[in-house]
Design an enzyme around this catalytic site. Structure first.
Site, PDB file in Angstrom:
ATOM      1  CD1 TRP A   1      -1.830  -2.155   2.274  1.00  0.00           C
ATOM      2  CD2 TRP A   1      -2.937  -1.511   0.446  1.00  0.00           C
ATOM      3  NE1 TRP A   1      -2.828  -3.072   2.055  1.00  0.00           N
ATOM      4  CE2 TRP A   1      -3.535  -2.695   0.938  1.00  0.00           C
ATOM      5  CE3 TRP A   1      -3.465  -0.910  -0.704  1.00  0.00           C
ATOM      6  CZ2 TRP A   1      -4.627  -3.298   0.315  1.00  0.00           C
ATOM      7  CZ3 TRP A   1      -4.548  -1.518  -1.329  1.00  0.00           C
ATOM      8  CH2 TRP A   1      -5.129  -2.691  -0.817  1.00  0.00           C
TER       9      TRP A   1
ATOM     10  CG  HIS B   1      -8.452  -0.533   0.024  1.00  0.00           C
ATOM     11  ND1 HIS B   1      -8.644  -1.386  -1.044  1.00  0.00           N
ATOM     12  CD2 HIS B   1      -8.459  -1.300   1.137  1.00  0.00           C
ATOM     13  CE1 HIS B   1      -8.778  -2.621  -0.595  1.00  0.00           C
ATOM     14  NE2 HIS B   1      -8.663  -2.603   0.727  1.00  0.00           N
TER      15      HIS B   1
ATOM     16  NE  ARG C   1     -19.491  -8.403  -4.738  1.00  0.00           N
ATOM     17  CZ  ARG C   1     -19.256  -8.937  -3.554  1.00  0.00           C
ATOM     18  NH1 ARG C   1     -18.290  -8.425  -2.784  1.00  0.00           N
ATOM     19  NH2 ARG C   1     -19.946  -9.984  -3.126  1.00  0.00           N
TER      20      ARG C   1
ATOM     21  CG  MET D   1     -11.777 -21.302 -10.595  1.00  0.00           C
ATOM     22  SD  MET D   1     -12.210 -22.385 -11.972  1.00  0.00           S
ATOM     23  CE  MET D   1     -13.535 -23.336 -11.220  1.00  0.00           C
TER      24      MET D   1
END
Length: 431
Positions: A137, A142, A176, A308
């Site tokens: 980081w 983030h 997302r 996956m």
């Protein structure tokens, strides 16, 4: 005498041509020009990627320049991939793919017990990847678009002890479904996560406590209910994806008095859309195989193992009524609009890239037929260095997030009738 010599020469030439043709059938693809080591070619594997939906209805218009993504990524040059990791989007799993699952001439050195891998260029000890699992980081926990774009060049100059102005930075990220992401963040915070060591640097300073109040007292917000989580007006989970992708300097950073609320929201949304559109690559958590496909085709790098897709997560186990879902959507109105935009762009890019690949395949087949007499294989992908002519978690917080988001990555949400997965039809067919 001359006639005998001509017949003998004809027999020799005919025999050579016959052997070349026979060799091409016995060992097809052995003679293959322009296929660089570590880069994807069509012979590498079968088609494991979903077929584009022929009935997909486009919602937005995107010119070809927004759909076409083929990067001449110079791993031996000055190019750097920068991964913008938004919380609870499956970024931990994707970040591991980048350091452990890319076929490279010199793979990243990931040693047991170490939190970071060394990802050096093949020709010198300089990094080609700026991410949590390679550089850590370095720009804060983030770090968002505003922080990264102002921080990355200086950090790399310091790490490598040299001033460089010729680097090319290729920004990538994952998005997302906003309701699923929001629920996942709530469950994560409920278990004790805070991300309070994030810097939120903007215009050369961090926000004051008045600009960015806390939603809780004490060391963390563990045990908070979903209602408490939704009721905090300062919760950075609200519209997190838009905030982390937008240029916060446009709205006075975290000073809410600089720009009226409605105008601020619109500026942030449009900035996030633009930055997302201009990124070299972005993927969607709900579409793992398509995300893999677009990354591979964009950077002409290949993953060793396929991504996956899982159909359950902790967030998916949350039982919600329609009123709660609607409330979450309202709190994340900007994220909902951004995701709708991003999903359409993503699907159009996938469809466009697949179409271009099929076109290249047809050209290749035609060229193979034309050159079959010479026994030469023709590579679908051009040689590296030339673009195709056919358009084609700080440590404490990070460790917890690594464990928990690792379970999120590569999964999609079914809670509350959320988005279906890309592999749904494939699963039906396979059964």
């Amino acid at each position: 005498m001359v006639e005998r010599s001509s017949k003998f020469l004809l027999i020799v030439v005919g025999s050579v041509c016959f052997m070349l043709i026979l060799y091409q059938y016995v060992a097809p693809g052995v003679i293959n020009f322009g296929s660089p080591h570590g880069y994807f070619t069509e012979e590498d594997e079968g088609d494991i990627f979903p077929t584009p939906d022929p009935h997909y209805v486009k919602k937005y218009y995107f010119p070809v320049r927004d759909l076409e993504r083929t990067i001449d990524f110079q791993i031996k040059g000055e190019d750097v991939i920068v991964f913008l990791h938004i919380q609870k989007t499956g970024g931990t799993t994707f970040g591991r793919h980048l350091v452990q699952n890319v076929r490279l001439e010199v793979p990243c050195d990931c040693r047991p017990g170490q939190k970071k891998c060394t990802c050096y260029r093949p020709n010198r000890k300089e990094t080609w990847l700026f991410s949590r699992f390679s550089t850590g980081w370095s720009c804060g926990l983030h770090a968002d678009w505003t922080e990264l774009t102002n921080c990355v060049p200086g950090v790399l100059n310091k790490k490598e002890n040299k001033q460089k102005n010729l680097r090319k930075f290729y920004y990538i990220t994952l998005l997302r479904d906003p309701v699923s992401r929001y629920l996942s963040e709530w469950r994560h915070v409920q278990r004790g996560a805070t991300w309070k060591t994030s810097l939120h640097m903007c215009d050369g300073r961090t926000p004051t406590p008045e600009e960015l109040p806390s939603c809780y007292e004490g060391s963390d917000w563990s045990g908070c209910t979903l209602q408490q989580f939704m009721d905090c007006p300062y919760n950075l989970a609200n519209n997190r994806q838009v905030r982390m992708l937008a240029d916060l300097s446009l709205v006075g950073c975290y000073n809410m008095s600089t720009v009226p609320e409605k105008k601020r929201a619109q500026l942030l949304l449009e900035s996030a859309k633009k930055n997302l559109r201009d990124m070299s690559f972005f993927g969607l958590t709900e579409y793992q195989r398509k995300t893999q496909f677009l990354f591979e085709r964009t950077f002409r790098l290949r993953f060793i193992r396929p991504f996956m897709q899982y159909n359950s997560t902790r967030a998916a186990g949350v039982d919600l009524d329609n009123a709660t879902v609607q409330r979450i959507e309202e709190l994340n109105e900007l994220d909902m609009e951004l995701y709708d935009y991003a999903r359409d762009l993503f699907q159009q890019r996938y469809q466009y890239t697949r179409q271009q690949e099929r076109r290249q395949q047809r050209i290749k087949n035609h060229m193979q037929q034309s050159h079959q007499g010479l026994g030469l294989g023709v590579s679908l992908w051009p040689s590296h260095g030339r673009q195709s002519s056919v358009s084609t978690l700080e440590d404490g917080e990070g460790e917890r997030e690594e464990r928990e988001e690792g379970e999120e990555g590569g999964r999609t949400e079914e809670a509350g009738g959320r988005l279906p997965t890309e592999d749904y039809m494939n699963q039906i067919i396979n059964r």
